[in-house]
Scaffold this active site. Structure first.
Site, PDB file in Angstrom:
ATOM      1  N   GLU A   1       0.815  -1.211   0.000  1.00 27.41           N
ATOM      2  CA  GLU A   1       0.000   0.000   0.000  1.00 27.41           C
ATOM      3  C   GLU A   1       0.856   1.271   0.000  1.00 27.41           C
ATOM      4  O   GLU A   1       0.370   2.355   0.289  1.00 27.41           O
ATOM      5  CB  GLU A   1      -0.944  -0.032   1.200  1.00 27.41           C
ATOM      6  CG  GLU A   1      -1.935  -1.193   1.087  1.00 27.41           C
ATOM      7  CD  GLU A   1      -2.940  -1.256   2.207  1.00 27.41           C
ATOM      8  OE1 GLU A   1      -4.123  -1.476   1.902  1.00 27.41           O
ATOM      9  OE2 GLU A   1      -2.549  -1.122   3.384  1.00 27.41           O
TER      10      GLU A   1
ATOM     11  N   HIS B   1      -1.956   4.414   8.287  1.00 23.58           N
ATOM     12  CA  HIS B   1      -3.086   3.698   7.682  1.00 23.58           C
ATOM     13  C   HIS B   1      -3.361   2.468   8.536  1.00 23.58           C
ATOM     14  O   HIS B   1      -2.462   1.662   8.788  1.00 23.58           O
ATOM     15  CB  HIS B   1      -2.759   3.291   6.243  1.00 23.58           C
ATOM     16  CG  HIS B   1      -3.741   2.324   5.659  1.00 23.58           C
ATOM     17  ND1 HIS B   1      -5.104   2.518   5.728  1.00 23.58           N
ATOM     18  CD2 HIS B   1      -3.562   1.147   4.990  1.00 23.58           C
ATOM     19  CE1 HIS B   1      -5.726   1.506   5.124  1.00 23.58           C
ATOM     20  NE2 HIS B   1      -4.803   0.658   4.682  1.00 23.58           N
TER      21      HIS B   1
ATOM     22  N   HIS C   1      -6.426  -0.690   9.834  1.00 21.23           N
ATOM     23  CA  HIS C   1      -7.677  -1.417   9.607  1.00 21.23           C
ATOM     24  C   HIS C   1      -8.399  -1.512  10.946  1.00 21.23           C
ATOM     25  O   HIS C   1      -8.965  -2.549  11.288  1.00 21.23           O
ATOM     26  CB  HIS C   1      -7.403  -2.809   9.045  1.00 21.23           C
ATOM     27  CG  HIS C   1      -6.579  -2.811   7.799  1.00 21.23           C
ATOM     28  ND1 HIS C   1      -5.942  -3.945   7.336  1.00 21.23           N
ATOM     29  CD2 HIS C   1      -6.280  -1.829   6.902  1.00 21.23           C
ATOM     30  CE1 HIS C   1      -5.285  -3.664   6.226  1.00 21.23           C
ATOM     31  NE2 HIS C   1      -5.469  -2.384   5.947  1.00 21.23           N
TER      32      HIS C   1
ATOM     33  N   TYR D   1     -13.580  17.591  18.869  1.00 19.48           N
ATOM     34  CA  TYR D   1     -12.230  17.118  18.579  1.00 19.48           C
ATOM     35  C   TYR D   1     -12.153  16.375  17.252  1.00 19.48           C
ATOM     36  O   TYR D   1     -11.121  16.403  16.585  1.00 19.48           O
ATOM     37  CB  TYR D   1     -11.710  16.269  19.741  1.00 19.48           C
ATOM     38  CG  TYR D   1     -11.292  17.136  20.900  1.00 19.48           C
ATOM     39  CD1 TYR D   1     -10.052  17.758  20.906  1.00 19.48           C
ATOM     40  CD2 TYR D   1     -12.165  17.385  21.944  1.00 19.48           C
ATOM     41  CE1 TYR D   1      -9.670  18.585  21.947  1.00 19.48           C
ATOM     42  CE2 TYR D   1     -11.797  18.220  22.989  1.00 19.48           C
ATOM     43  CZ  TYR D   1     -10.546  18.817  22.989  1.00 19.48           C
ATOM     44  OH  TYR D   1     -10.183  19.654  24.014  1.00 19.48           O
TER      45      TYR D   1
ATOM     46  N   HIS E   1     -12.443  -1.164   3.999  1.00 20.24           N
ATOM     47  CA  HIS E   1     -10.988  -1.251   4.177  1.00 20.24           C
ATOM     48  C   HIS E   1     -10.572  -0.601   5.493  1.00 20.24           C
ATOM     49  O   HIS E   1     -10.267  -1.292   6.456  1.00 20.24           O
ATOM     50  CB  HIS E   1     -10.319  -0.587   2.965  1.00 20.24           C
ATOM     51  CG  HIS E   1      -8.863  -0.812   2.860  1.00 20.24           C
ATOM     52  ND1 HIS E   1      -8.180  -0.741   1.653  1.00 20.24           N
ATOM     53  CD2 HIS E   1      -7.914  -1.063   3.788  1.00 20.24           C
ATOM     54  CE1 HIS E   1      -6.892  -0.972   1.858  1.00 20.24           C
ATOM     55  NE2 HIS E   1      -6.705  -1.157   3.147  1.00 20.24           N
TER      56      HIS E   1
END
Length: 214
Positions: free
Chosen positions: A79, A98, A100, A125, A165
């Site tokens: 990725e 990144h 999951h 926030y 994803h």
């Protein structure tokens, strides 16, 4: 690494490993899911493919040059193109996270989300650290078309949710990106807990006041 590389990259390498271990220990990454990167003066350091964020070896992090070519360390995450697409549109980005993570990934699977704002502005926030969160259409992991979709949105958004994803977030440093993605995860949890319950997201005026300070 040679001595020049060690002095130039030692701190960011150690920081990525420490950050990865923290995210893993707190359940924000499992198995070998998720990836991190940091911008250095002559390219990027990224987590390798099939590496657990909990056991990163600073000396084995992938090194990519300014053109995105793999020039050192283990083979980078598949990725990496997603990271490069985001960096390409955000010159202020010094780090990308990144994940999951469970709740954000769960939201990414919900049908009928607003693609322009898939999580409402439930808390101050969230607005300050994420802003408006768009949904990137589904593409299989590693598909170059996903990087193109990210590139098209990244100039306006530093945080994106990839359909089916998970989230990807940039920040001025890897730590600021991690703080933002953790806020996203908590707000995704609230979003799921509140489904079916009348809620009052922040108004346009209230979000505008917060966004001016971001």
């Amino acid at each position: 690494m040679n001595l020049a590389t060690k002095s130039h990259e030692a701190r960011p390498r150690e920081r990525l490993a420490t950050l990865g271990a923290s995210l893993f220990a707190r359940g924000l990454a499992t198995g070998t899911s998720g990836n991190l990167s940091v911008r250095v003066s002559d390219g990027w350091l990224m987590t390798p493919t099939n590496a657990s964020l909990g056991t990163l070896d600073p000396d084995r992090l992938s090194k990519l040059d300014e053109n995105g070519r793999h020039v050192g360390g283990d083979r980078p995450t598949k990725e990496s193109l997603l990271h490069l697409a985001l960096y390409g549109q955000r010159p202020d980005a010094g780090g990308i996270v990144h994940l999951h993570s469970t709740y954000a990934a769960a939201v990414s699977c919900v049908d009928g989300l607003d693609p322009a704002e898939c999580v409402p502005p439930l808390t101050a926030y969230f607005v300050m650290r994420i802003g408006r969160l768009p949904l990137v259409p589904y593409h299989r992991p590693g598909d170059p078309a996903l990087a193109t979709a990210i590139h098209d949105l990244a100039a306006r958004h530093h945080a994106l949710l990839l359909a089916n994803h998970g989230p990807i977030v940039s920040g001025t440093t890897p730590d600021s990106a991690a703080a933002a993605i953790e806020e996203l995860e908590e707000t995704a949890k609230l979003f799921l807990l509140l489904r079916g319950i009348p809620t009052r997201p922040l108004s346009d005026q209230e979000t505008a006041q917060l966004s001016h300070g971001r």
